[in-house]
Design a protein around this motif. Structure first.
Motif, mmCIF file in Angstrom:
data_model
loop_
_atom_site.group_PDB
_atom_site.id
_atom_site.type_symbol
_atom_site.label_atom_id
_atom_site.label_comp_id
_atom_site.label_asym_id
_atom_site.label_seq_id
_atom_site.Cartn_x
_atom_site.Cartn_y
_atom_site.Cartn_z
ATOM 1 N N PRO A 987 19.555 21.726 49.914
ATOM 2 C CA PRO A 987 19.356 21.834 51.348
ATOM 3 C C PRO A 987 20.066 20.545 51.981
ATOM 4 C CG PRO A 987 17.221 21.964 50.170
ATOM 5 C CD PRO A 987 18.428 21.830 49.168
ATOM 6 N N LEU A 988 20.063 19.520 51.123
ATOM 7 C CA LEU A 988 20.985 18.227 51.732
ATOM 8 C C LEU A 988 22.157 18.308 51.957
ATOM 9 C CD1 LEU A 988 19.067 15.615 49.465
ATOM 10 C CD2 LEU A 988 18.440 16.331 51.444
ATOM 11 N N ASN A 989 23.004 19.472 51.533
ATOM 12 C CA ASN A 989 24.328 19.505 51.887
ATOM 13 C C ASN A 989 24.422 20.601 52.891
ATOM 14 O OD1 ASN A 989 24.780 17.769 49.818
ATOM 15 N ND2 ASN A 989 25.282 19.407 48.256
ATOM 16 N N LYS A 990 23.556 20.779 53.580
ATOM 17 C CA LYS A 990 23.530 22.125 54.466
ATOM 18 C C LYS A 990 23.979 21.133 55.999
ATOM 19 C CE LYS A 990 21.327 26.113 56.076
ATOM 20 N NZ LYS A 990 22.057 27.128 56.027
ATOM 21 N N ILE A 991 24.815 21.809 56.693
ATOM 22 C CA ILE A 991 25.314 21.553 58.023
ATOM 23 C C ILE A 991 24.478 22.701 58.784
ATOM 24 C CG2 ILE A 991 27.185 21.368 59.872
ATOM 25 C CD1 ILE A 991 27.941 19.483 57.505
ATOM 26 N N TYR A 992 23.379 21.649 59.794
ATOM 27 C CA TYR A 992 22.446 22.264 60.485
ATOM 28 C C TYR A 992 23.119 22.545 61.953
ATOM 29 C CZ TYR A 992 19.044 21.660 56.872
ATOM 30 O OH TYR A 992 18.647 21.855 55.827
ATOM 31 N N ILE A 993 23.706 21.822 62.464
ATOM 32 C CA ILE A 993 24.281 21.745 63.970
ATOM 33 C C ILE A 993 25.784 21.289 63.930
ATOM 34 C CG2 ILE A 993 22.166 21.665 65.000
ATOM 35 C CD1 ILE A 993 22.735 18.708 65.399
ATOM 36 N N THR A 994 26.385 21.593 65.039
ATOM 37 C CA THR A 994 27.932 21.173 65.197
ATOM 38 C C THR A 994 27.692 20.016 66.282
ATOM 39 O OG1 THR A 994 27.961 23.031 66.833
ATOM 40 C CG2 THR A 994 29.188 23.573 65.161
ATOM 41 N N THR A 995 28.506 18.964 65.855
ATOM 42 C CA THR A 995 28.468 17.752 66.763
ATOM 43 C C THR A 995 29.633 17.507 67.239
ATOM 44 O OG1 THR A 995 28.728 16.688 64.649
ATOM 45 C CG2 THR A 995 26.343 16.706 65.340
ATOM 46 N N LYS A 996 29.731 16.591 68.144
ATOM 47 C CA LYS A 996 30.664 15.912 68.803
ATOM 48 C C LYS A 996 30.914 14.448 68.511
ATOM 49 C CE LYS A 996 30.891 18.841 73.192
ATOM 50 N NZ LYS A 996 29.606 19.202 73.391
ATOM 51 N N ARG A 997 31.985 13.610 68.741
ATOM 52 C CA ARG A 997 32.118 12.592 68.376
ATOM 53 C C ARG A 997 30.964 11.656 69.195
ATOM 54 N NH1 ARG A 997 38.118 10.110 68.457
ATOM 55 N NH2 ARG A 997 36.665 8.417 68.021
ATOM 56 N N LEU A 1045 21.043 13.530 58.793
ATOM 57 C CA LEU A 1045 21.665 13.087 60.134
ATOM 58 C C LEU A 1045 23.062 12.755 59.730
ATOM 59 C CD1 LEU A 1045 20.930 13.063 63.075
ATOM 60 C CD2 LEU A 1045 20.810 10.565 62.708
ATOM 61 N N LEU A 1046 23.484 11.768 59.088
ATOM 62 C CA LEU A 1046 24.745 11.593 58.768
ATOM 63 C C LEU A 1046 26.043 12.711 58.226
ATOM 64 C CD1 LEU A 1046 24.080 8.085 57.158
ATOM 65 C CD2 LEU A 1046 25.372 8.356 59.019
ATOM 66 N N LYS A 1047 25.132 13.745 57.496
ATOM 67 C CA LYS A 1047 25.731 14.919 57.156
ATOM 68 C C LYS A 1047 26.389 15.671 58.184
ATOM 69 C CE LYS A 1047 27.041 17.340 53.435
ATOM 70 N NZ LYS A 1047 27.947 16.958 52.538
ATOM 71 N N GLN A 1048 25.690 15.598 59.408
ATOM 72 C CA GLN A 1048 26.057 16.638 60.460
ATOM 73 C C GLN A 1048 27.222 16.142 61.079
ATOM 74 O OE1 GLN A 1048 23.946 19.449 60.325
ATOM 75 N NE2 GLN A 1048 23.030 18.023 58.835
ATOM 76 N N PHE A 1049 27.752 14.740 60.794
ATOM 77 C CA PHE A 1049 28.892 14.328 61.373
ATOM 78 C C PHE A 1049 30.006 14.166 60.540
ATOM 79 C CE2 PHE A 1049 25.189 13.107 64.068
ATOM 80 C CZ PHE A 1049 25.789 13.192 65.349
ATOM 81 N N HIS A 1050 31.237 13.463 61.015
ATOM 82 C CA HIS A 1050 32.465 13.277 60.235
ATOM 83 C C HIS A 1050 32.130 12.409 59.235
ATOM 84 C CE1 HIS A 1050 36.695 12.625 59.140
ATOM 85 N NE2 HIS A 1050 36.828 13.502 59.835
ATOM 86 N N SER A 1051 32.783 12.342 58.122
ATOM 87 C CA SER A 1051 32.427 11.608 56.748
ATOM 88 C C SER A 1051 32.650 10.127 57.188
ATOM 89 C CB SER A 1051 33.095 12.144 55.577
ATOM 90 O OG SER A 1051 34.542 12.226 55.707
ATOM 91 N N ARG A 1052 33.923 9.786 57.999
ATOM 92 C CA ARG A 1052 34.201 8.499 58.169
ATOM 93 C C ARG A 1052 32.994 7.684 58.705
ATOM 94 N NH1 ARG A 1052 37.390 10.810 62.182
ATOM 95 N NH2 ARG A 1052 36.509 10.606 64.489
ATOM 96 N N TYR A 1053 32.028 8.395 59.680
ATOM 97 C CA TYR A 1053 30.658 7.914 60.129
ATOM 98 C C TYR A 1053 29.828 7.150 58.973
ATOM 99 C CZ TYR A 1053 31.374 9.415 64.990
ATOM 100 O OH TYR A 1053 31.661 9.299 66.353
ATOM 101 N N THR A 1054 29.813 8.258 57.933
ATOM 102 C CA THR A 1054 29.240 7.572 56.713
ATOM 103 C C THR A 1054 29.774 6.512 56.123
ATOM 104 O OG1 THR A 1054 28.519 9.899 56.384
ATOM 105 C CG2 THR A 1054 28.159 8.637 54.599
ATOM 106 N N GLU A 1055 30.941 6.659 55.977
ATOM 107 C CA GLU A 1055 31.875 5.565 55.531
ATOM 108 C C GLU A 1055 31.618 4.033 55.965
ATOM 109 O OE1 GLU A 1055 34.466 4.593 53.281
ATOM 110 O OE2 GLU A 1055 33.318 6.411 52.308
ATOM 111 N N GLN A 1056 31.734 4.030 57.472
ATOM 112 C CA GLN A 1056 31.392 2.812 58.339
ATOM 113 C C GLN A 1056 29.893 2.422 58.026
ATOM 114 O OE1 GLN A 1056 32.386 4.356 62.208
ATOM 115 N NE2 GLN A 1056 34.163 3.288 62.312
ATOM 116 N N PHE A 1057 29.048 3.472 57.773
ATOM 117 C CA PHE A 1057 27.810 3.206 57.914
ATOM 118 C C PHE A 1057 27.273 2.390 56.446
ATOM 119 C CE2 PHE A 1057 23.503 4.661 56.095
ATOM 120 C CZ PHE A 1057 22.442 3.989 57.126
ATOM 121 N N LEU A 1058 27.878 2.895 55.555
ATOM 122 C CA LEU A 1058 27.725 2.437 54.176
ATOM 123 C C LEU A 1058 28.578 0.979 54.078
ATOM 124 C CD1 LEU A 1058 28.318 5.284 51.876
ATOM 125 C CD2 LEU A 1058 26.271 4.424 52.260
ATOM 126 N N ALA A 1059 29.635 1.096 54.766
ATOM 127 C CA ALA A 1059 30.245 -0.494 54.876
ATOM 128 C C ALA A 1059 29.344 -1.566 55.493
ATOM 129 C CB ALA A 1059 31.767 -0.344 55.740
#
Length: 1121
Positions: A987-997, A1045-1059
């Protein structure tokens, strides 16, 4: 002159098409009246409050701009209006088209009358058409059908509902503005009349006269039609009813037409005393005579005599055709009179005089519904047997006639041989005269011609006389053999006369006399008597079969004209009426499955409570205790009763009702399914109602109790399947899954804009409907209540989820609240479908939460200047992300302090999503476990197929020349459903909604996380736990919520968040090392644990986290603690 209904007679074809169309419109109106969306009635308070501002009646047309402007100023009303349009436009359009066709019908009829008057049809005028037999029938029917349409609309679709539908269509449809739209005329014709079909409602003044006058019709046409109906027998029915006392029955159809058509010319009703006197004397003379009580007793005795075994033989029937037909007429007339005079709907309860007359009829006729029903049954049976015999005799008529002719002729030739004196042993003297005479007779018999029946009949009678005379004049009585030959020949000649008299007219007369179309609705009042008699004696079904076939006569009238016109509506109209009749048959026979289930419940009770399982080994002196002869005898008796019921329904051979083939085995199975669905749905509804204040929660006890009920149903169903000859387990699986899926679908409708209506649902069925229950709380169905109860007891504000144990504990008392056992209990009670449905519902809830989260993000962050300034300052301070932030504590904590007010709502949203994700994981585990256990081959096949597909897709992305499923290939879509049902998904890999930037998204989430860390503390055994129960934060939902929540957005957001987290850890550790005894701050421990959990949940390699934090910190931080 041309036949009026010939293909090339334009005048006849035009009116035939109009009448055919009229019959189709009435069927469509009746069909649609069962699909009126409940919201248009605005019955209950909830509907009025919700939809009152967007559903209008005709008052809307007084000022449409005003109403529309009211809608425009409220965005939520506009939204509701749009949703309402999407959900109802299809059905509203269908109603509009039906209303439009009624208006078009009367316009076409008026145009036809104008064409007749203007001489468009050469040599045809209104007068000549009314002189033609078919012409006058069709013209009378055309006007009558228009009246019936208007009455059906008013009876079945209330005036207010019509107005609301028409206004909705006007507002929502694009077609309304087209030039050929006649919306105004339709609205004028169908505006509310004030009539209500509710019992006890008063009739509006001048009703239905004023309603019928809304579209003017040629007056001379109306008066000529009334004139024809008054004077002629337009359908030639009197020939089928020769007796004068049956005249009113013969003309009953015509009387019905006259009753409706008179409202088109109310002046006759109000002022023309003489005409009304004539009409009443001609059509309704016996409506006031109560002689039918004695008649019905007499004819009933007669019918019962005829129905005795072996009484109706072929010779008896052929000799007594008039007597049998008279008996049939008497029966049908008596049934008709009694049924119509005692019907509840025949009497207006507000009229005292009517009530008195009806009471008098009931006492004078000694009315007993059971006796009347028995008469109807016997008459139908008698009619059925007679018809079958006649059909048989008609089909064999010529063969038998030829056979008798041949036999008679051969007998005469043999007699001629006898008198030749050649045959030995006969002891008859030679007589050449007789020899020649008999040869001549033999030739005469052979020369009889089947096709010229009148001449043949006359000649046969003469031959019989000649044979009688020859016996007397030539003293042939003395020779027994010769006498026998003569008698046999006479018998054969008699049979020939009988056989030639078998005419098809008899069948036609029986069809006319046996018409039961008047009881199409009245028959329902006998349903309970039918069911009671079936319960007492299941073989009664065979007699009922004849009654149902008799009822099918009602289908002939509406279909006759449609058939004559070769209209394409034939199939849909005959399907509608046949379907209605079959539904009625099902309704009556439903008593059999009901009675079976009553016995089944007793069997369940005996099997679960009274009968003890016999162990594999037992002492012989205990044998008597285990024998339990009493309860076992009871079970055997009940089982026998069930199989008797089955036998009863299966005796009703396959029958063609209208155009639908009714197979009794299928009827029985559908009936059993219907009863099962009714009971299981009720058990689920009643079993899953929770009291939210109960401590501890009622969830587990209720699930256990419901599990026992379901198990009882299941076991008894399995037990009974062999006695009823059905696939019990298959039916059980199919129906339980249908109930649960339907309830999930209805619950998910709450989250959908375009809702799935009952008639669109793939799980709902007309023959085996799933009952709907009134909601007891915010949930629509039991699955919603179950889901919300689970969410309530595992609420992250009240409980703490320990991941290693899969268990929730109460934060304050540290008592266990629930654990993964809950899901195995749901699996036991509701099966895989239940868990899968719960999972689907949670998906919808997560989507809703994430959508709410996005709108909240817009509101509290992107529209707040101070928050944005804080974020900007922080962004400047921490960039570039690889650097170490000087004076980090001050910078981070001042940012947290300035944004303090936004975190409460943020935390709640994230934890809700996290909580639902944990539940989805638990459900997937349970599903996967039971799938591997119960169907290991399916699990293995699915896993391998899944891996192979993923490998192929990855290969395609490496090298696009390799294959990939096309757009229209449903493979991926279908396999997903299987994988989710088998729990092979994350379930954690699922995309639930489409998002904008979203600007500032990573930094906001980073700030949110470090703002929560002070509320948590590290515990060696349990990991991160809440510091104070008064300020509750639960770690697993927090981590999983952020992750989702992070999974619903582009992976670069996750990159920045982890950084950002890595930078926070490094900067804070850097600051600590300047102290004498360096100690890792609690917040850094929390951040490190977050990264560890992040890697663990996402199943990513550890180097993802080590890219931002040196690996020695990861390795060492636990040893320092």
């Amino acid at each position: 002159m041309l036949d009026f209904l010939a293909e090339n007679n334009l005048c006849g074809q035009a009116i035939l098409r109009i009448v055919s169309c009229g019959n189709a419109i009435i069927a469509e109106l009746l069909r649609l009246s069962e699909f009126i969306p409940a919201v248009f009635r605005l019955k209950d308070r909830a509907d009025q409050q919700k939809y009152g501002d967007i559903i209008f009646d005709f008052s809307y047309f007084k000022g449409p701009e005003l109403w529309e402007s009211k809608l425009d100023c409220k965005p939520e009303l506009q939204d509701l209006d749009e949703e309402f349009r999407e959900n109802n436009i299809e059905i509203v359009t269908r109603f509009y088209l039906a209303f439009q066709s009624v208006h078009k019908y009367i316009v076409d009829l008026n145009r036809y009358l104008d064409d007749l008057n203007e001489g468009v049809y050469i040599q045809q005028t209104l007068e000549t058409v009314l002189l033609n037999e078919d012409g006058k029938q069709l013209l009378c029917e055309a006007l009558y059908l228009y009246g019936v349409m208007l009455l059906v609309i008013d009876q079945k679709i209330e005036g207010e509902v019509r107005e609301r539908m028409l206004v909705s269509y006007y507002r929502y449809s694009a077609a309304r503005s087209s030039a050929d739209s006649n919306m105004d005329d339709i609205c004028k014709l169908l505006r509310s009349t004030g009539y209500s079909s509710q019992p006890g409602a008063k009739r509006p003044p001048n009703y239905p006269e004023s309603y019928f006058q809304r579209v003017p019709i040629n007056e001379s046409f109306i008066s000529m039609v009334i004139g024809r109906l008054r004077s002629d027998d337009i359908y030639n029915q009197v020939s089928a009813y020769p007796l004068p006392e049956h005249r009113s029955t013969a003309l009953a159809n015509q009387a019905a037409m006259l009753y409706v058509i008179l409202y088109f010319e109310p002046s006759i009703l109000h002022t023309h005393q003489a005409k009304m006197r004539e009409i009443v004397d001609k059509y309704f003379p016996d409506n006031w005579a109560s002689r039918y009580a004695t008649v019905s007793e007499r004819v009933h005795a007669q019918v019962q005599q005829f129905l005795k075994e072996g009484y109706l033989r072929e010779e008896m029937v052929l000799d007594n055709i008039p007597k049998l037909l008279n008996c049939l007429r008497d029966c049908n007339v008596a049934i008709r009179w009694l049924m119509l005079h005692t019907a509840d709907s025949a009497c207006d309860p507000n009229n005292k005089r009517f009530r008195q007359i009806k009471d008098q009829i009931l006492t004078d006729s000694r009315y007993n519904p059971r006796i009347l029903f028995q008469l109807l049954l016997d008459t139908a049976q008698f009619e059925f047997i007679l018809k079958e015999m006649f059909k048989q005799m008609l089909s064999e008529k010529q063969t038998k006639w030829e056979h008798y002719k041949k036999e008679g002729s051969e007998r005469m030739t043999e007699l001629a041989d006898v008198f030749s004196g050649v045959k030995p042993l006969t002891r008859v003297e030679k007589n050449e005269n007789l020899q020649a005479w008999f040869r001549e007779i033999s030739k005469q018999i052979l020369s009889l011609n089947y096709d010229d029946s009148t001449a043949a009949g006359r000649k046969t009678v003469q031959l019989i006389q000649a044979l009688e005379e020859v016996q007397e004049f030539h003293q042939l009585e003395s020779n027994l053999q010769v006498c026998q030959f003569l008698a046999d020949t006479r018998k054969f000649l008699h049979q020939m006369i009988r056989t030639i008299n078998i005419k098809e007219e008899v069948l036609i007369t029986m069809q006319i006399v046996g018409d039961l179309s008047f009881a199409w609705q009245l028959i329902d009042s006998f349903t309970s008597i039918m069911q009671e008699s079936i319960r007492v004696n299941p073989s009664m079904v065979t007699k009922l079969r004849a009654t149902f076939l008799k009822l099918a006569s009602a289908l002939d009238l509406p279909l006759l004209r449609i058939n004559q016109a070769n209209s394409p509506d034939l199939l849909s109209v005959s399907q509608y009426y046949s379907g209605e009749l079959v539904s009625y048959v099902r309704k009556v026979l439903q008593i059999i499955p009901e009675s079976m289930f009553t016995s089944l419940l007793k069997i369940i009770k005996l099997q679960t409570h009274d009968i003890i399982e016999v162990p594999t080994r037992l002492d012989k002196d205990k044998l008597r205790d285990y024998a339990q002869l009493g309860p076992r005898y009871e079970v055997a008796k009940l089982t026998h009763a069930i199989s008797i019921f089955t036998e009863g329904i299966l005796m009703m051979k396959t029958t063609l009702v209208g155009i639908i083939k009714v197979d009794p085995k299928q009827l029985l199975e559908d009936g059993i399914r219907k009863e099962l669905v009714k009971r299981v749905a009720f058990a689920l509804h009643r079993g899953l109602i929770f009291n939210p204040r109960a401590k501890p929660s009622e969830l587990m006890p209720k699930l256990k109790e419901l599990g026992a009920t379901m198990d009882g149903f299941h076991r008894s169903f399995e037990y009974i399947q062999d006695y009823v000859n059905i696939y019990g387990l298959k039916i059980w699986q199919e129906e339980v899954s249908r109930i649960i899926n339907y309830n999930v679908e209805q619950e998910c409708n709450n989250f959908l804009r375009t809702k799935i209506q009952d008639w669109q649902s793939m799980y709902q069925s007309t023959h085996i409907p799933i009952p709907k229950f009134t909601p007891v709380d915010e949930s629509v169905t039991f699955i919603g209540r179950l889901c919300r109860e689970i969410l309530r007891i595992t609420d992250p504000k009240m409980t703490c989820h320990i991941d290693q144990l899969n268990t929730w504990y109460d934060m304050k008392t540290h008592q266990e609240v629930t654990s993964s056992r809950l899901f195995s209990e749901i699996q036991t009670t509701l099966g895989t479908f239940g868990l899968n449905g719960l999972d689907r519902l949670l998906c919808f809830m997560i989507v809703k939460e994430l959508q709410n989260f996005l709108s909240m993000f817009q509101k509290i962050i992107l529209r707040d200047r101070t928050v944005q300034d804080t974020l900007k300052t922080l962004m400047n301070a921490v960039s570039p992300l690889k650097s170490i932030v000087a004076n980090s504590n001050k910078i981070y904590f001042s940012a947290i302090a300035k944004t303090q007010k936004i975190w409460t709502a943020y935390l709640e949203a994230i934890m809700k999503v996290g909580q639902m994700q944990i539940l989805r994981q638990q459900i997937a585990n349970e599903l996967n476990y039971s799938c591997r256990f119960d169907s290991k081959h399916l699990a293995a096949a699915l896993e391998n197929l899944n891996k192979a597909l993923l490998a192929d897709i990855e290969a395609h992305y490496q090298d696009p020349s390799l294959p990939y499923p096309k757009e229209d290939n449903t493979l991926l879509y279908e396999i997903t459903a299987y994988l989710e049902a088998a729990g092979i998904h994350n379930p954690l890999n699922k995309i639930y909604i489409t998002t904008k930037r979203l600007p500032y998204f990573p930094i906001v989430n980073f700030l949110f996380l470090i703002a929560q860390l002070p509320k948590l503390q590290y515990n060696k055994n349990l990991g991160m736990v809440c510091r104070k129960p008064t300020d509750p934060v639960d770690w697993p939902p927090l981590v999983l919520g952020l992750l989702t929540l992070l999974k619903q957005f582009h992976s670069r957001y996750t990159e920045q968040f982890l950084a950002l987290i890595g930078q926070f850890i490094c900067s804070t550790v850097e600051q600590c090392t300047s102290q004498k005894i360096p100690e890792i701050p609690a917040d850094v421990v929390g951040a490190l644990l977050f990264l560890e959990d992040y890697v663990r949940y996402t199943k990513l390699p550890r180097r993802v986290a080590e890219a931002h934090v040196p690996n020695f910190i990861f390795d060492e931080f636990r040893t320092v603690l």
